[in-house]
Design a protein around this motif. Structure first.
Motif, PDB file in Angstrom:
ATOM      1  N   ARG A 149     -39.910 -58.175 -23.892  1.00 25.71           N
ATOM      2  CA  ARG A 149     -40.876 -59.285 -23.921  1.00 25.71           C
ATOM      3  C   ARG A 149     -41.953 -59.072 -24.984  1.00 25.71           C
ATOM      4  N   GLY A 150     -41.732 -58.094 -25.849  1.00 25.48           N
ATOM      5  CA  GLY A 150     -42.614 -57.941 -27.017  1.00 25.48           C
ATOM      6  C   GLY A 150     -43.601 -56.793 -26.957  1.00 25.48           C
ATOM      7  N   ALA A 151     -43.590 -55.993 -25.902  1.00 24.49           N
ATOM      8  CA  ALA A 151     -44.567 -54.904 -25.798  1.00 24.49           C
ATOM      9  C   ALA A 151     -44.193 -53.739 -26.716  1.00 24.49           C
ATOM     10  N   ARG A 152     -45.226 -53.085 -27.250  1.00 19.57           N
ATOM     11  CA  ARG A 152     -44.981 -51.814 -27.940  1.00 19.57           C
ATOM     12  C   ARG A 152     -45.137 -50.722 -26.879  1.00 19.57           C
ATOM     13  N   VAL A 153     -44.052 -50.003 -26.676  1.00 22.59           N
ATOM     14  CA  VAL A 153     -44.019 -49.028 -25.573  1.00 22.59           C
ATOM     15  C   VAL A 153     -43.765 -47.624 -26.132  1.00 22.59           C
ATOM     16  N   ILE A 154     -44.490 -46.655 -25.607  1.00 25.63           N
ATOM     17  CA  ILE A 154     -44.181 -45.254 -25.927  1.00 25.63           C
ATOM     18  C   ILE A 154     -43.769 -44.578 -24.619  1.00 25.63           C
ATOM     19  N   VAL A 155     -42.617 -43.921 -24.660  1.00 24.25           N
ATOM     20  CA  VAL A 155     -42.104 -43.214 -23.478  1.00 24.25           C
ATOM     21  C   VAL A 155     -42.086 -41.726 -23.804  1.00 24.25           C
ATOM     22  N   VAL A 156     -42.735 -40.909 -22.954  1.00 26.80           N
ATOM     23  CA  VAL A 156     -42.658 -39.463 -23.168  1.00 26.80           C
ATOM     24  C   VAL A 156     -41.795 -38.844 -22.071  1.00 26.80           C
ATOM     25  N   GLU A 157     -40.890 -37.999 -22.479  1.00 24.83           N
ATOM     26  CA  GLU A 157     -39.922 -37.389 -21.557  1.00 24.83           C
ATOM     27  C   GLU A 157     -39.955 -35.872 -21.740  1.00 24.83           C
ATOM     28  N   LYS A 158     -40.040 -35.181 -20.607  1.00 22.90           N
ATOM     29  CA  LYS A 158     -40.143 -33.720 -20.638  1.00 22.90           C
ATOM     30  C   LYS A 158     -38.817 -33.043 -21.024  1.00 22.90           C
ATOM     31  N   ALA A 159     -37.728 -33.638 -20.584  1.00 27.85           N
ATOM     32  CA  ALA A 159     -36.400 -33.050 -20.839  1.00 27.85           C
ATOM     33  C   ALA A 159     -35.963 -33.348 -22.276  1.00 27.85           C
ATOM     34  N   PRO A 160     -34.904 -32.663 -22.746  1.00 24.71           N
ATOM     35  CA  PRO A 160     -34.421 -32.978 -24.098  1.00 24.71           C
ATOM     36  C   PRO A 160     -33.586 -34.252 -24.162  1.00 24.71           C
ATOM     37  N   GLN A 161     -33.433 -34.948 -23.025  1.00 25.60           N
ATOM     38  CA  GLN A 161     -32.665 -36.201 -23.051  1.00 25.60           C
ATOM     39  C   GLN A 161     -33.220 -37.160 -21.992  1.00 25.60           C
ATOM     40  N   ILE A 162     -32.811 -38.418 -22.070  1.00 27.25           N
ATOM     41  CA  ILE A 162     -33.229 -39.402 -21.065  1.00 27.25           C
ATOM     42  C   ILE A 162     -32.387 -39.226 -19.796  1.00 27.25           C
ATOM     43  N   GLY A 163     -32.750 -39.952 -18.750  1.00 27.02           N
ATOM     44  CA  GLY A 163     -31.827 -40.117 -17.622  1.00 27.02           C
ATOM     45  C   GLY A 163     -32.251 -39.519 -16.300  1.00 27.02           C
ATOM     46  N   GLY A 164     -32.936 -38.358 -16.329  1.00 27.20           N
ATOM     47  CA  GLY A 164     -33.391 -37.728 -15.085  1.00 27.20           C
ATOM     48  C   GLY A 164     -32.319 -37.704 -14.013  1.00 27.20           C
ATOM     49  N   SER A 165     -32.715 -37.915 -12.783  1.00 26.89           N
ATOM     50  CA  SER A 165     -31.752 -37.918 -11.669  1.00 26.89           C
ATOM     51  C   SER A 165     -30.822 -39.116 -11.752  1.00 26.89           C
ATOM     52  N   ALA A 166     -31.282 -40.177 -12.420  1.00 24.72           N
ATOM     53  CA  ALA A 166     -30.440 -41.376 -12.517  1.00 24.72           C
ATOM     54  C   ALA A 166     -29.105 -41.039 -13.187  1.00 24.72           C
ATOM     55  N   PHE A 167     -29.142 -40.149 -14.202  1.00 22.98           N
ATOM     56  CA  PHE A 167     -27.898 -39.784 -14.879  1.00 22.98           C
ATOM     57  C   PHE A 167     -27.021 -38.868 -14.020  1.00 22.98           C
ATOM     58  N   LEU A 168     -27.599 -38.256 -12.996  1.00 23.26           N
ATOM     59  CA  LEU A 168     -26.785 -37.422 -12.085  1.00 23.26           C
ATOM     60  C   LEU A 168     -26.200 -38.263 -10.962  1.00 23.26           C
ATOM     61  N   SER A 169     -26.723 -39.488 -10.837  1.00 24.06           N
ATOM     62  CA  SER A 169     -26.352 -40.320  -9.687  1.00 24.06           C
ATOM     63  C   SER A 169     -25.000 -40.982  -9.900  1.00 24.06           C
ATOM     64  N   GLY A 170     -24.506 -41.542  -8.810  1.00 24.57           N
ATOM     65  CA  GLY A 170     -23.257 -42.293  -8.895  1.00 24.57           C
ATOM     66  C   GLY A 170     -23.470 -43.666  -9.516  1.00 24.57           C
ATOM     67  N   GLY A 171     -24.713 -44.067  -9.730  1.00 22.84           N
ATOM     68  CA  GLY A 171     -24.988 -45.372 -10.324  1.00 22.84           C
ATOM     69  C   GLY A 171     -24.735 -46.526  -9.373  1.00 22.84           C
ATOM     70  N   VAL A 172     -24.838 -46.256  -8.063  1.00 23.47           N
ATOM     71  CA  VAL A 172     -24.644 -47.356  -7.106  1.00 23.47           C
ATOM     72  C   VAL A 172     -26.024 -47.957  -6.808  1.00 23.47           C
ATOM     73  N   LEU A 173     -26.238 -49.148  -7.340  1.00 19.85           N
ATOM     74  CA  LEU A 173     -27.536 -49.813  -7.236  1.00 19.85           C
ATOM     75  C   LEU A 173     -27.492 -50.716  -6.000  1.00 19.85           C
ATOM     76  N   TRP A 174     -28.014 -50.210  -4.900  1.00 20.77           N
ATOM     77  CA  TRP A 174     -27.874 -50.943  -3.639  1.00 20.77           C
ATOM     78  C   TRP A 174     -29.207 -50.993  -2.902  1.00 20.77           C
ATOM     79  N   THR A 175     -29.269 -51.941  -1.960  1.00 24.87           N
ATOM     80  CA  THR A 175     -30.481 -52.026  -1.136  1.00 24.87           C
ATOM     81  C   THR A 175     -30.141 -52.629   0.223  1.00 24.87           C
ATOM     82  N   ALA A 176     -31.152 -52.704   1.077  1.00 29.87           N
ATOM     83  CA  ALA A 176     -30.958 -53.317   2.399  1.00 29.87           C
ATOM     84  C   ALA A 176     -30.735 -54.817   2.218  1.00 29.87           C
ATOM     85  N   ALA A 177     -29.964 -55.397   3.147  1.00 29.93           N
ATOM     86  CA  ALA A 177     -29.552 -56.798   2.968  1.00 29.93           C
ATOM     87  C   ALA A 177     -30.670 -57.805   3.227  1.00 29.93           C
ATOM     88  N   SER A 178     -31.773 -57.384   3.827  1.00 33.93           N
ATOM     89  CA  SER A 178     -32.886 -58.304   4.084  1.00 33.93           C
ATOM     90  C   SER A 178     -34.144 -57.464   4.332  1.00 33.93           C
TER      91      SER A 178
END
Ligand SMILES: Cc1cc2nc3c(=O)[nH]c(=O)nc-3n(C[C@H](O)[C@H](O)[C@H](O)COP(=O)(O)OP(=O)(O)OC[C@H]3O[C@@H](n4cnc5c(N)ncnc54)[C@H](O)[C@@H]3O)c2cc1C
Length: 444
Positions: free
Chosen positions: A29-58
């Motif tokens: 949407r046009g923002a200038r963003v700076i992201v600082v990451e401690k690790a040598p790569q992106i992803g954190g636990s998300a990259f270790l996950s199964g990538g199942v994006l789920w939630t409660a039904a209501s």
């Protein structure tokens, strides 16, 4: 001393699910963003996950199973459709709907999503920098957070930002904080997450005046069998005994101590509070066939969890009768006789009085009476913490009087309160609050 200065609209600390979702949304949407990451790569636990994006039904189910603050749980449910629509619009691979525990979700290409967010940040003139962290947040005279002093091995740079988002992924990697906020036994708990999330977000938020939800001792994790060597990421799922909600758990006194049927994640929470933070997980031939050899989600491969545990250092037995179970328990420092009495009580109640059983069984209450019996000693392993910084429904960090710390946001596992002693998805919680944070920063 003067520092090199960079300017941006949004500074994000942590390039995992919450941080990059916020960064990508704002940058698109046009923002200038700076992201600082401690690790040598992106992803954190998300990259270790199964990538199942789920939630409660209501929201009602969220209240029941997430068991956190209803208003925060509602944010996840309300923003979830928007998050999925955003992934689809950008062409990220999203599977067909699948049932996940007590909710629904999709398998997504998590790598594609997060790398896509990095591209959006760079396209809008921002940066994602690695092996960089934050020593302190910068504040003006009125207490507004105006950015942060970032630290890299080559030196320090002050990043001035209209808004700063803490998204370092919780404090599960910090034994001291685990023992302070969860339980003294949690100090030695196995870590089932990225190794970088050690409470930096909590420290920074607190130093700037934010409150930590110290009363929320919850965390998400799984019971695992004893590993030959912990640390290899493949063990995180291989050794997790997801089916413990269909099994029984006994502590060293031979007593059941929780309603196992609520879920393996809550069983993990209760087990860390038991003597020596361990339990015997016991199931019969029926549970073995129906649950211990079946995948937890449709996209995971089936495996015999008992066999895999035993091949990798597990302490267990396949017993032909109850006496063998008792002997196994006693030989491993549990009260075997008490355990068999408790098992007999459970079987009686399951047949004739489930409604007055203690501890209760609310979701499944069938007798454990089909030989052979499987017993495995299990230990709690932590994936992420629930007791982070107090936030409002706009992801703004609050002080202990409930006032927003101006300019400061928190999302994902750095934010507390969305879950209590429950769980309804980590990725969805991180992504929806990441988007919420970006919106609060002005990027609708
Ligand atoms: C094995 C495993 C399987 C999982 N499976 C699922 C699943 O299928 N579905 C689901 O919903 N959830 C799953 N999860 C949980 C999910 O991955 C997390 O809930 C989610 O990633 C949390 O997002 P986050 O942004 O808060 O933290 P993360 O994604 O971990 O991101 C935090 C980032 O901050 C960085 N960081 C830490 N400290 C600093 C610092 N001081 N400065 C700068 N950067 C810092 C970290 O390196 C990391 O990159 C799983 C987790 C694991 C480990």
């Amino acid at each position: 001393m003067s520092y090199e200065v960079l300017e941006c609209d949004l500074l994000v600390v942590g390039a995992g699910m919450a941080g990059l979702s916020a960064a990508g949304w704002a940058a698109e949407r046009g923002a200038r963003v700076i992201v600082v990451e401690k690790a040598p790569q992106i992803g954190g636990s998300a990259f270790l996950s199964g990538g199942v994006l789920w939630t409660a039904a209501s929201p009602k189910k969220m209240e029941l199973y997430g068991a956190g603050e209803p208003a925060l749980g509602e944010v996840i449910c309300e923003r979830y459709p928007e998050a999925i629509a955003w992934l689809r619009r950008r062409g990220v691979d999203v599977s067909k709907t699948m049932k996940v525990l007590h909710g629904y979700g999709y398998q997504i290409d998590i790598v594609e999503h997060l790398k896509g967010c990095v591209d959006l940040v760079e396209k809008a003139g921002g940066h994602v920098v690695f092996e960089t962290t934050v020593s302190t947040l910068l504040q003006d005279k009125e207490g507004r957070v105006t950015g942060a002093r970032t630290v890299h091995q080559d030196g320090e740079i002050d990043v001035h930002a209209k808004w700063t988002l803490l998204a370092t992924g919780g404090f599960q990697g910090n034994p001291e904080l685990r023992s302070q906020y969860i339980h003294e036994n949690a100090r030695d708990m196995l870590l089932r997450s990225n190794v970088y999330s050690d409470g930096a977000g909590l420290r920074l938020g607190r130093e700037a005046g934010g409150e930590v939800r110290g009363t929320n001792r919850g965390f998400y994790g799984h019971l695992v069998s004893k590993p030959n060597a912990w640390g290899e990421e493949r063990y995180f799922t291989m050794l997790s005994q997801y089916h413990s909600d269909h099994a029984l758990l006994f502590n060293e006194q031979g007593k059941r101590f929780c309603d196992e049927s609520v879920g393996d994640h809550t069983n993990t929470y209760h087990t860390v509070q038991q003597p020596h933070a361990r339990a015997i997980c016991l199931w019969d031939a029926r549970v073995h066939a129906e649950h211990a050899t079946k995948p937890i989600v449709a996209t995971a491969p089936p495996m015999d969890k008992f066999a895999v545990a035993m091949e990798n250092g597990g302490e267990g037995i396949i017993a032909q009768n109850y006496a063998e179970l008792g002997n196994f328990a006693t030989a491993h420092g549990f009260d075997g006789e008490a355990m068999l009495r408790e098992l007999s009580y459970y079987n009686d109640q399951a047949n004739n009085g489930w409604e007055v059983m203690t501890p209760p069984r609310t979701e499944s209450c069938l007798p454990m009476d089909r030989a052979p019996y499987y017993a495995l000693i299990v230990y709690p392993a932590i994936t992420f913490t629930f007791g982070g910084l107090t936030i409002d429904t706009g992801a703004q960090v609050l002080d202990n009087k409930g006032r927003a710390v101006p300019g400061l946001l928190a999302a994902g596992s750095d934010a507390g309160g969305a879950y209590g002693v429950g769980y309804a998805g980590g990725l969805a919680m991180a992504m929806t609050f990441g988007i919420t944070a970006a919106r609060t920063a002005g990027w609708q």
